[in-house]
Design an enzyme around this catalytic site. Structure first.
Site, PDB file in Angstrom:
ATOM      1  N   TYR A 133      45.764  38.688  50.727  1.00  0.00           N
ATOM      2  CA  TYR A 133      44.996  39.715  50.056  1.00  0.00           C
ATOM      3  C   TYR A 133      45.656  40.993  49.875  1.00  0.00           C
ATOM      4  O   TYR A 133      45.957  41.528  48.941  1.00  0.00           O
ATOM      5  CB  TYR A 133      43.643  39.823  50.362  1.00  0.00           C
ATOM      6  CG  TYR A 133      42.838  40.761  49.747  1.00  0.00           C
ATOM      7  CD1 TYR A 133      42.323  40.330  48.178  1.00  0.00           C
ATOM      8  CD2 TYR A 133      42.408  41.792  49.866  1.00  0.00           C
ATOM      9  CE1 TYR A 133      41.777  41.134  47.434  1.00  0.00           C
ATOM     10  CE2 TYR A 133      41.424  42.505  49.274  1.00  0.00           C
ATOM     11  CZ  TYR A 133      41.273  42.207  47.719  1.00  0.00           C
ATOM     12  OH  TYR A 133      40.660  42.999  46.962  1.00  0.00           O
ATOM     13  N   ASP A 135      37.282  34.271  33.211  1.00  0.00           N
ATOM     14  CA  ASP A 135      37.076  34.062  34.660  1.00  0.00           C
ATOM     15  C   ASP A 135      36.964  32.677  34.931  1.00  0.00           C
ATOM     16  O   ASP A 135      36.680  31.915  33.953  1.00  0.00           O
ATOM     17  CB  ASP A 135      35.547  34.683  34.733  1.00  0.00           C
ATOM     18  CG  ASP A 135      35.287  35.103  36.425  1.00  0.00           C
ATOM     19  OD1 ASP A 135      35.696  34.067  37.137  1.00  0.00           O
ATOM     20  OD2 ASP A 135      34.974  36.121  36.678  1.00  0.00           O
ATOM     21  N   LYS A 147      48.631  33.769  44.865  1.00  0.00           N
ATOM     22  CA  LYS A 147      49.287  33.460  43.597  1.00  0.00           C
ATOM     23  C   LYS A 147      48.246  34.323  42.584  1.00  0.00           C
ATOM     24  O   LYS A 147      48.937  34.742  41.694  1.00  0.00           O
ATOM     25  CB  LYS A 147      48.867  32.081  43.176  1.00  0.00           C
ATOM     26  CG  LYS A 147      50.051  31.115  43.929  1.00  0.00           C
ATOM     27  CD  LYS A 147      49.628  29.647  43.435  1.00  0.00           C
ATOM     28  CE  LYS A 147      50.670  28.668  44.021  1.00  0.00           C
ATOM     29  NZ  LYS A 147      50.239  27.251  43.865  1.00  0.00           N
TER      30      LYS A 147
END
Length: 374
Positions: free
Chosen positions: A146, A34, A92
């Site tokens: 998105y 993460d 990305k």
């Protein structure tokens, strides 16, 4: 039982942290990757006491080299507040992140799960939404980074299985809520709960008659695990969500009643491209996985309210949490700038070197050596 080594990208996020906990409880070795842009170490700090858990700071836009048996690709900002903050980076993350994780799956022969979204349906003309529906998405809108990013990621997953015979699992996740939600993510459940707990007016966008279907996090994680462990020929996409539909204004009133809040309801203009209706058809999940949500909205909200009461009940804890999140976000942004600077420099050299380097980049299942220009 054979202990599997499992990578969870976005493992410190809302869904990722719950998934890591469940996988550890099953006796697996779990690696959380993460960059902490929206995830938080607070979500996984208790897991670090388990010797079979490892947390690494990593952005999925950069290739990751590990030996794993399974991959859960969850890394991506999922709320409009966060994914619209840096829409180019969101695209990305969807696309490069998919390419890098698929490349890792190809190299290690790992089974790979992709967390797609109901947003691939856009503002749907079909209701409820079935997996066969191709959607109604505005490719130039503010949500497109998105919506289209996730649609492209899905296409990459199916191209990889056709071209490289990967074992893939694609889930389309509908609105999910529960503990570990980010208090500033702008999602309707967390917004309403925090506003009601603090006595602030509850903000409803539009007339509040738009509908959503809310699934508690434990049910969603059950769906993840059942899909991942299903037969290889069930690739998806599979809708995972609660088919019980509520209007936003109904949700606001339920939250007010459960908390006993004196908050009023105020109305503001509806954001662009906000879906009018959202309800999953979960027939496929029922028949192929034997899955359907068990937690009612009221039951799930009580648990979620309790989580936020504890977070807000201690000002020092709340301030500490928000400060940690902001610090991790600043570090994430800085890491991405450094990565993009390096990628742009590499890209300039690659353009001069020509086709052969591009072929090499393709062979490595990575765009690390291809020009990445903002």
């Amino acid at each position: 039982m054979t202990r599997k080594r499992i990578l969870v990208t976005g493992g410190a996020g809302f869904l990722g942290s719950h998934l890591c906990e469940r996988l550890l409880a099953q006796g697996n070795e779990v690696i959380s990757a993460d960059n902490y842009f929206t995830g938080s170490k607070e979500n996984i700090v208790k897991l670090t006491r388990n010797p079979y858990f490892e947390a690494i700071r990593h952005d999925v836009n950069i290739p990751l080299y590990l030996e794993v048996d399974e991959i859960y690709n969850l890394a991506c900002p999922a709320s409009p507040v966060h994914y619209q903050y840096d829409p180019i980076q969101t695209t990305k993350t969807c696309v490069l992140g998919a390419i890098n994780m698929l490349g890792l799956a190809k190299r290690t022969s790992a089974k790979i799960f992709h967390a797609s979204t109901s947003e691939v349906y856009g503002d749907p003309d079909v209701h409820p939404q079935k997996e066969a529906y191709w959607g109604n998405v505005n490719p130039q809108g503010e949500r497109a980074c998105y919506d289209e990013g996730k649609r492209c990621a899905e296409s990459l997953f199916f191209d990889y299985t056709r071209q490289h015979d990967l074992v893939i699992k694609v889930a389309r996740i509908f609105n999910t809520y529960g503990p570990h939600m980010h208090p500033e993510d702008g999602r309707v459940v967390s917004n309403f709960v925090i506003q009601a707990l603090t006595g602030e007016p509850i903000t409803v966008y539009g007339d509040g008659l738009q509908t959503r279907s809310f699934c508690y996090v434990d049910d969603i994680i059950d769906g993840f695990l059942l899909l991942m462990n299903s037969k290889d020929d069930l690739q998806g996409p599979v809708n995972l969500g609660n088919p019980v539909e509520f209007t936003v204004i109904e949700l606001a009133q339920i939250v007010i009643d459960l908390i006993g809040s004196k908050s009023s309801i105020i109305f503001k203009p509806l954001p662009s491209d906000d879906p009018r209706r959202r309800q999953p058809d979960i027939t496929l999940a029922k028949t192929k996985l034997g899955w359907q949500p068990e937690v009612t909205l009221e039951e799930g909200l009580i648990k979620t309210i309790s989580y936020f009461e504890k977070l807000l009940g201690s000002p020092s804890r709340q301030e500490k949490y928000i400060e940690i999140v902001k610090r991790e976000r600043r570090q994430s942004v800085q890491d991405r700038r450094i990565a993009n600077t390096g990628a742009s420099a590499n890209g300039s050299r690659d353009r001069r070197s020509g086709t052969s380097d591009r072929r090499a980049a393709s062979d490595n299942d990575s765009l690390q050596t291809v020009a990445v220009a903002d």
